[in-house]
Design an enzyme around this catalytic site. Sequence first.
Site, mmCIF file in Angstrom:
data_model
loop_
_atom_site.group_PDB
_atom_site.id
_atom_site.type_symbol
_atom_site.label_atom_id
_atom_site.label_comp_id
_atom_site.label_asym_id
_atom_site.label_seq_id
_atom_site.Cartn_x
_atom_site.Cartn_y
_atom_site.Cartn_z
ATOM 1 N N TRP A 101 0.699 -1.139 0.033
ATOM 2 C CA TRP A 101 0.144 0.044 -0.549
ATOM 3 C C TRP A 101 0.747 1.371 -0.123
ATOM 4 O O TRP A 101 0.841 2.707 -0.709
ATOM 5 C CB TRP A 101 -1.025 -0.351 1.339
ATOM 6 C CG TRP A 101 -1.964 -1.076 1.081
ATOM 7 C CD1 TRP A 101 -2.179 -2.491 1.786
ATOM 8 C CD2 TRP A 101 -3.305 -1.478 0.377
ATOM 9 N NE1 TRP A 101 -3.196 -3.199 1.495
ATOM 10 C CE2 TRP A 101 -3.425 -2.418 0.199
ATOM 11 C CE3 TRP A 101 -3.441 -0.910 -1.483
ATOM 12 C CZ2 TRP A 101 -4.670 -2.533 0.079
ATOM 13 C CZ3 TRP A 101 -4.424 -0.695 -2.228
ATOM 14 C CH2 TRP A 101 -5.349 -2.445 -1.312
ATOM 15 N N ASP A 171 -0.990 6.389 6.306
ATOM 16 C CA ASP A 171 -2.341 5.970 5.704
ATOM 17 C C ASP A 171 -2.687 4.745 7.334
ATOM 18 O O ASP A 171 -1.784 4.032 7.387
ATOM 19 C CB ASP A 171 -1.944 4.640 4.805
ATOM 20 C CG ASP A 171 -3.180 3.881 3.841
ATOM 21 O OD1 ASP A 171 -3.779 3.868 5.103
ATOM 22 O OD2 ASP A 171 -3.422 3.389 3.281
ATOM 23 N N LYS A 195 -11.754 -2.049 6.715
ATOM 24 C CA LYS A 195 -10.880 -2.404 7.383
ATOM 25 C C LYS A 195 -11.019 -2.932 9.043
ATOM 26 O O LYS A 195 -11.170 -3.826 9.525
ATOM 27 C CB LYS A 195 -9.485 -2.109 7.720
ATOM 28 C CG LYS A 195 -9.390 -2.244 6.053
ATOM 29 C CD LYS A 195 -8.674 -3.585 5.709
ATOM 30 C CE LYS A 195 -8.954 -3.482 3.768
ATOM 31 N NZ LYS A 195 -7.463 -3.187 3.703
HETATM 32 C C1 LIG Z 1 -7.469 -1.854 2.446
HETATM 33 C C2 LIG Z 1 -5.865 -0.580 2.346
HETATM 34 C C3 LIG Z 1 -6.116 0.218 1.271
HETATM 35 C C4 LIG Z 1 -7.044 0.791 0.076
HETATM 36 O O1 LIG Z 1 -8.336 0.836 0.294
HETATM 37 P P1 LIG Z 1 -9.465 1.201 -0.351
HETATM 38 O O2 LIG Z 1 -10.590 1.146 0.042
HETATM 39 O O3 LIG Z 1 -10.186 -0.300 -1.042
HETATM 40 O O4 LIG Z 1 -8.648 1.649 -1.439
HETATM 41 C C5 LIG Z 1 -4.994 1.390 1.074
HETATM 42 N N1 LIG Z 1 -4.168 1.020 2.331
HETATM 43 C C6 LIG Z 1 -3.935 0.133 3.211
HETATM 44 C C7 LIG Z 1 -3.432 0.144 5.149
HETATM 45 C C8 LIG Z 1 -5.145 -0.760 3.517
HETATM 46 O O5 LIG Z 1 -5.346 -1.739 3.961
#
Ligand SMILES: *Cc1c(COP(=O)(O)O)cnc(C)c1O
Length: 360
Positions: A101, A171, A195
Amino acid sequence: MSRVYNFSAGPAVLPESVLEEVAREMMDYNNTGMSVMEMSHRSAAFQQIIDEAEKDLRELMNIPDNYKVLFLQGGASQQFAMIPMNLMKNRVADFIVTGQWAKKAYQEAQKYGKANKIASSEDKTFSYIPDCSDLPISPDADYVYICENNTIYGTKFKELPNTKGKLLVADVSSCFLSEPVDVTKYGIIYGGVQKNIGPAGMVIVIIREDLISEDVLPGTPTMLTYKTHADAGSLYNTPNAYCIYVCGKVFKWLKNMGGLTEMQRRNEEKAKILYDFLDSSKLFKGTVVAKDRSLMNVPFVTGDKDLDAKFVKEATAEGLVNLKGHRTVGGMRASIYNAMPKEGVEKLVAFMKKFEEENA
Ligand SMILES: *Cc1c(COP(=O)(O)O)cnc(C)c1O
């Protein structure tokens, strides 16, 4: 009704009491005679939902007044572009690449300016967090970017990097609300909610006010300008209203549980059950450096692909589902987010013990 223990990395398990509550309110939300799904986002009833969600999130995370909370669409991935479009005034940003990511965000930023990879753990399949105490931070960097919890690899920054005074952007998709955070250490904290918070299709961005301006890169769409959404209280266009509503319920659930300090205690307790077993097991082993272990995503392997597949299959039959690891790591991954009860982890470990005995 037959519920499973869902170890999916995302979309993921939600608190059962929240699911029951939204089911009860499906046909008639709070005497409006309609579901939140059917409701105008300009209605008083919805305004109350979004205001309360923001208020509860601010309370949970102790978000200072000089930070805005934005409920946006496009998921976490859209932020990979939105962040440089809004923040890359010098067209320079530094990235610590600790997984897929972070790498995607780093690659996307290259479209908008000079993205520097100042540290990485790719040499060992992202199984550790690099030392970030004295990194070669670029003097003209607009920000330093991290992915705080690496969902796929199961590592977490236990200490934030030394950014040498530069803005930190993080993030936190897979560790959102899993423990207390000091918001003031960040310029932006953001995460996809699917998540650890709610249904898929939304990202929450917590952004320091002085970073919100009309001074964005040329060509930045109105919809990808933070100011658009900040000025409109996340109601510039139709938001993911139902998702905001469910997230609001989860915030109330978290508050009732005792907030993020209590969540951290529970998460540490749950993770310890699994890690202690992995450390003592003759068959299973964890895949990352112990000090960098995530409390949320726990990858493990047997070292034998066929045995891994057999484990996943037999676990599924026991109601322990979505344990297959990411294709780049192989093996298994148990995601044990806030809403995974301790009994789920205990059941998983009991099954692992049984499997180990049967396959010794
Ligand atoms: C799942 C995830 C993403 C992507 O998320 P989307 O909502 O599908 O764009 C980005 N960063 C992390 C750390 C993730 O776990």
